[in-house]
Design a protein around this motif. Structure first.
Motif, PDB file in Angstrom:
ATOM      1  N   VAL A 686      58.856  86.103  13.127  1.00 40.70           N
ATOM      2  CA  VAL A 686      58.683  84.978  12.217  1.00 40.70           C
ATOM      3  C   VAL A 686      59.804  83.954  12.388  1.00 40.70           C
ATOM      4  O   VAL A 686      59.561  82.758  12.606  1.00 40.70           O
ATOM      5  CB  VAL A 686      58.612  85.454  10.753  1.00 40.70           C
ATOM      6  N   HIS A 687      61.059  84.413  12.304  1.00 43.57           N
ATOM      7  CA  HIS A 687      62.183  83.476  12.398  1.00 43.57           C
ATOM      8  C   HIS A 687      62.241  82.836  13.783  1.00 43.57           C
ATOM      9  O   HIS A 687      62.485  81.622  13.907  1.00 43.57           O
ATOM     10  CB  HIS A 687      63.500  84.196  12.101  1.00 43.57           C
ATOM     11  N   VAL A 688      62.006  83.636  14.799  1.00 44.12           N
ATOM     12  CA  VAL A 688      62.060  83.122  16.178  1.00 44.12           C
ATOM     13  C   VAL A 688      61.062  81.988  16.364  1.00 44.12           C
ATOM     14  O   VAL A 688      61.393  80.909  16.886  1.00 44.12           O
ATOM     15  CB  VAL A 688      61.770  84.253  17.185  1.00 44.12           C
ATOM     16  N   TRP A 689      59.820  82.204  15.910  1.00 45.02           N
ATOM     17  CA  TRP A 689      58.789  81.199  16.173  1.00 45.02           C
ATOM     18  C   TRP A 689      58.900  79.987  15.247  1.00 45.02           C
ATOM     19  O   TRP A 689      58.588  78.869  15.656  1.00 45.02           O
ATOM     20  CB  TRP A 689      57.396  81.824  16.096  1.00 45.02           C
ATOM     21  N   ARG A 690      59.365  80.175  14.046  1.00 48.42           N
ATOM     22  CA  ARG A 690      59.542  79.007  13.186  1.00 48.42           C
ATOM     23  C   ARG A 690      60.633  78.099  13.731  1.00 48.42           C
ATOM     24  O   ARG A 690      60.518  76.861  13.662  1.00 48.42           O
ATOM     25  CB  ARG A 690      59.849  79.451  11.761  1.00 48.42           C
ATOM     26  N   SER A 691      61.669  78.681  14.303  1.00 52.01           N
ATOM     27  CA  SER A 691      62.715  77.866  14.934  1.00 52.01           C
ATOM     28  C   SER A 691      62.161  77.140  16.151  1.00 52.01           C
ATOM     29  O   SER A 691      62.459  75.955  16.382  1.00 52.01           O
ATOM     30  CB  SER A 691      63.898  78.756  15.343  1.00 52.01           C
TER      31      SER A 691
END
Length: 1011
Positions: A686-691
């Motif tokens: 989640v965090h990887v792709w939102r960034s």
């Protein structure tokens, strides 16, 4: 022509049948529909040739049940009993004839004995029942439709058999003889008893004498006229007068030559199509089309015989020449084996709708026979397996000669297990499992297996179906037969295309009506579905997907909750929705290995895409971070090239995860979107792709400004979604995205939202150095928004930071001192820009200079606002006139920054008493904003109120009140009742109305005193 109606020829399988001694006929043997057929080819026309053919046929084929005489005929124009019109191309089916050439010669002429042969006396009880059934209106219509369908299929391969057209269907009066009239007659025309051999166009038959036909005028020309007891007369007729006389005497409808040669040898049915009106105006132009309609009529009739108690909903057509077909259900040498059935799933009693898709499957595989295979593709849970299952049971009932086999490719083990069952069912040896697939394949392509339908379900694993390593791919080992068909189901469009050689069918979600019926059957509780609005809401939430509906019904029934409660659970949070869609349940109409939970079944597809198409998987992850509707192509990750992205998007469209909406826009099923989020969470990405998405949006964001609105408007909702989901991310990238979004919202007139995201941007910039260019630009943008919202003190405070004067501290309430200091600073800022501004003061600056010029103008605009705050109106007005002059020359009239400066100058003119100038410039602002904004907003209200003040100052009281009323109406639509700007606008309107009323009263009183 009848040969074109054969579904299979036995000589293709090596079958050759001998003939009895002395039989000189030529035969073709094969299958039409469910019947074994012998086609006897007549060497020439006429009853003698037909009788000779019949004698040889009886000795060689002794199992003939019924003979069909198929070909052309001449017809009377009006049905003698029903008075209906008969037109060229109509197909006439009859069991009765009158032999006109049989009679006695008298001194005054020949008189026929009118021998009436009713072939129905020779027919079996089964065929008599068929004829009786075909008399009904409904079955006549069904037969006609089936005939039309076969004709159209034939015309696709033989375009020369097309309908000649209503203009070529010409009926002349009975007494109008086909001879030369306008030109010199030929030898035939000089002979009173002959007609000319040339066609009507050549000899000049007058179109003015053509009799008008109601059916032709209204284009009611379907080639399907069914007659039972209606009789043919066995003679070639070339006289319209004799045609009318004889048909009236014997109640005839048509004239032909061959039937008498067969009538006493076989039970006979005539299937003839009209190619002329049995008059002297013969026309060979209609013969190809009529031959085709009679052949198609034969096939339609044979199909109706095979399933006389079934309901047909297909379409058909008819044509043929003088071939004679003989049908038999018992021919020892060519009878297929008894049908075998291997359908492992129960018939789904909840199955509803999909009528058009079932009909399409039947048409393409069993009627038109375009291909021997077809693949149905669609989203997981859309109902592909259920459609195939229902199709199998319908074919089992409709075509009992077909064996039906069902195999699954969900895994290699399952496929081999199904093939083992198939082999045992067909009594094949299964001792050597290594040769199992080859053994089954060899059997199914042999003549012994007969006709069959095979369903290959769950064809989703590319490696399993296409891998050529080892002993070869499974696809190559599937049986192929000209008389049998294979139906594939798959989630992938590209797999569907490859396994079925391009013969594919897309299965979409149910329509609302079908979904409601399916929900009702699945819930089995009428009380739960009484509230139609709740039912519609539930189906909308479930996107009308069959598997999602079944899953919801299972949960509702098991937990004894209402539809309303289920809806509240789905709408509570996205996490709750995902949990509901992930709960497994039992369904006996689906394979045991299948994942029944709709979200879980999609996760399997996601992983498969990830393994085979990495960019497509990346796009899925990206899509899970933005909104699921109105997705522009330009916003998606591009990979290494446009070609690579096009391929990846094609994969997702093929899976039905993305839906093309045209104009390079896409939608995604809401439930699929949620499942993709679940997938991202399970993979801890989640965090990887939102960034990644934030960085990608900064790279691809379109240029802001009103002229680019067609490009940036579709980005707004997706950008807001991304920013709302990343509130804990304090990065320069996210601040930059807030800045880009602010520019779009401000250009769109959405100033409240613009202020929200600009404040967020400025907040993230606090940790940057004071002299950071991006920080200064963001603060300047925020100051402008504060100014628009009337927050002047906060705007001036920000200007201090723009000028890097954070070290200066003023008393909190000393607005005038702070304004003077801000002016000094702003003067120093703008002074350095004066020379460059003059250089750029030209029409329409190049794009690379446009933003820089705007930044300079904004600085001068801010300085003018500061002058105005300390009542230095002349300085403010002069500076604003300079800014407006440059903006007018350099930017379009709908440029937002230009309009803002014009508005401020209008207010300065009002304060300076220049009301006329104020009206002129503010009227221009109001008119432009009215065209500019799609929805009324706060900015429009401010401009309308300012124009009202200018009109009032100019003495135009009626117009002033009207404009202030518009401003009040606008603020009521876009601002809450407690908003200060709304309250002040309504108070200004009240003041104006009261003031105008008072002035009007005083004027009236003055007039009275003058009197």
């Amino acid at each position: 022509m009848v040969e074109h109606m054969f579904d299979h020829f036995w000589d293709d399988d090596g079958f050759t049948f001998g003939k009895a001694a002395g039989d000189q006929n030529a035969y073709t043997t094969g299958i039409i529909g469910n019947h074994n057929v012998v086609l006897a080819h007549m060497p020439e026309l006429g009853s003698i040739s037909a009788a000779t053919l019949a004698a040889g046929l009886r000795s060689s084929f002794r199992g003939i049940e019924v003979a069909f005489v198929v070909g052309l005929c001449g017809a009377v124009p009006i049905h003698r009993q029903t008075k209906e019109e008969i037109v060229l191309g109509d197909c006439i089916i009859s069991t009765g004839v009158v032999q006109y050439d049989f009679g006695k010669q008298y001194p005054r002429g020949f008189r026929g004995t009118n021998v009436h042969n009713d072939g129905s006396g020779y027919l079996s009880v089964e065929v008599k029942s068929l004829i009786a059934m075909l008399k009904t209106q409904r079955n006549r219509e069904l037969l006609s439709k089936r005939l039309v369908d076969h004709l159209r299929a034939l015309q696709k391969t033989r375009p020369e058999l097309k309908y000649p057209g209503v203009q070529r269907d010409r009926l002349f009066g009975s007494s109008y003889i086909h001879q030369h009239y306008e030109t010199d007659p030929c030898d035939h025309c000089l002979n009173d008893i002959q007609v000319c051999l040339k066609d009507c166009d050549s000899i000049g038959c007058k179109d003015g004498l053509v009799i008008r036909r109601r059916r032709l005028d209204s284009h009611l020309v379907s080639p399907a006229e069914l007659n039972d007891i209606l009789k043919f007369i066995l003679v070639v007729m070339k006289s319209g007068l004799d045609r009318d006389r004889i048909s009236e005497e014997s109640q005839l409808v048509a004239f032909e030559m061959e039937a008498s040669g067969l009538w006493n040898n076989f039970p006979t049915i005539l299937v003839k199509s009209v190619c002329d009106y049995a008059d002297s105006h013969k026309n060979k132009e209609w013969q190809p089309y009529a031959a085709a309609t009679s052949a198609a009529g034969l096939k339609a009739l044979l199909e109706r015989r095979a399933i006389a108690d079934e309901t047909l909903e297909s379409d058909l057509y008819v044509k043929d020449n003088a071939d004679i077909a003989f049908a038999s259900n018992v021919t020892q040498q060519i009878s297929p084996v008894s049908p075998q059935y291997m359908i492992p799933l129960q018939r789904n009693k909840r199955f509803v709708g999909r009528g058009a898709k079932l009909q399409e499957l039947e048409d393409r595989l069993f009627i038109h026979k375009e291909y021997q295979q077809l693949a149905v593709f669609g989203l997981g849970g859309i109902g592909k397996t259920q459609l195939a299952l229902e199709f199998c049971y319908s074919i089992k009932a409709r075509d009992p000669d077909y064996s039906i086999f069902w195999v699954s490719l969900i895994s290699d083990a399952r496929f081999r297990r199904d093939y083992t069952k198939l082999a045992k069912l067909c009594s094949l040896p299964v001792d050597n499992s290594d040769n199992l697939i080859s053994i089954v394949q060899e059997y199914l392509v042999s003549k012994t297996a007969g006709k069959w339908l095979m369903v290959v379900d769950n064809v989703d694993d590319k490696k399993l179906i296409f891998d050529d390593e080892g002993d070869g791919s499974i696809l190559d080992k599937l049986p192929r037969s000209e008389i049998s068909v294979i139906l594939f189901t798959t989630r992938f469009k590209d797999i569907a295309f490859d396994v079925a050689n391009g013969s594919i069918m897309d299965l979409d979600k149910m329509d609302a009506k079908e979904a409601k019926m399916f929900l009702s059957k699945s819930l089995r509780n009428d009380e739960l579905i009484q509230d139609e609005s709740l039912v519609s809401e539930l189906l909308e939430e479930l996107s009308c997907l069959p598997l999602a509906i079944v899953q919801a019904c299972s949960y509702i029934i098991k937990t004894s909750i209402t539809i309303s409660k289920y809806l509240s659970l789905m709408r509570n949070t996205e996490e709750d929705t995902v949990e509901l869609l992930s709960r497994d349940f039992r369904d006996h109409t689906r394979a045991k290995e299948s994942r029944n939970a709709v979200a879980v079944t999609w996760l399997v597809s996601f992983e498969q895409i990830r393994n085979e198409e990495p960019l497509a998987a990346d796009i899925l992850f990206f899509l899970s971070c933005i909104e699921n509707k109105a997705i522009p192509l330009s916003i998606l990750p591009n990979g290494y090239s446009d070609i690579e992205r096009t391929h990846a998007i094609g994969i997702l469209v093929g899976y039905s995860f993305l839906i093309e909406q045209g104009n390079e826009m896409y939608d995604m099923h809401r439930l699929v979107h949620l499942a993709a989020k679940l997938w991202m969470q399970k993979e801890d990405l989640v965090h990887v792709w939102r960034s990644k998405v934030v960085r990608h949006l900064i790279d691809v964001y379109p240029r802001t400004g009103w002229n680019g609105r067609a490009l940036w408007r579709p980005y707004i909702t997706h950008t807001i979604r991304v920013l709302q989901d990343t509130t804990t991310m304090i990065t320069w990238e996210r601040a930059s995205l807030c800045f880009e979004l602010n520019g779009c919202l401000q250009a769109d007139g959405r100033f409240s939202e613009a202020l929200t995201w600009m404040s967020d941007c400025a907040s993230m910039c606090e940790s940057m150095p004071d002299d950071d260019p991006f920080k200064l630009k963001s603060q300047r943008r925020l100051a402008i928004l504060y100014s628009i919202h009337g927050r002047e003190e906060e705007a001036l405070e920000i200007l201090q930071h723009v000028a890097t004067i954070s070290d200066m501290v003023f008393a909190e309430d000393d607005l005038e001192r702070r304004a003077h200091k801000a002016i000094e600073i702003m003067q120093s800022i703008t002074a350095s820009d004066t020379k460059e501004l003059a250089e750029d003061d030209r029409d329409k600056p190049r794009p690379e200079y446009s933003q820089a010029l705007k930044d300079r103008l904004q600085s001068k605009y801010s300085l003018a606002r500061a002058y105005s705050a300390i009542n230095q109106e002349m300085e403010a007005m002069e500076l604003l006139e300079e800014v407006v002059a440059v903006a007018t020359r350099c930017f379009d009239e709908d440029d937002q920054d230009r309009l803002t400066c014009q508005h401020a100058l209008g207010l300065a003119y009002i304060r300076d008493g220049r009301a006329k100038d104020a009206v002129e410039i503010l009227q221009q602002v109001v008119d432009t904003e009215e065209k500019l904004f799609q929805e009324e907003n706060q900015l429009q209200a401010a401009s309308q109120a300012s124009l009202a003040f200018a009109l009032e100052s100019n003495g135009e009281f009626d117009k002033a009140i009207s404009m202030m009323q518009r401003a009040a109406s606008t603020v009521r639509k876009c601002l809450p009742p407690t908003n200060l700007e709304r309250i002040e606008t309504e108070e200004d309107l009240t003041r104006m109305v009261n003031a105008y009323s008072s002035k009007t009263k005083l004027i009236k009183e003055g007039d009275h005193h003058d009197c």
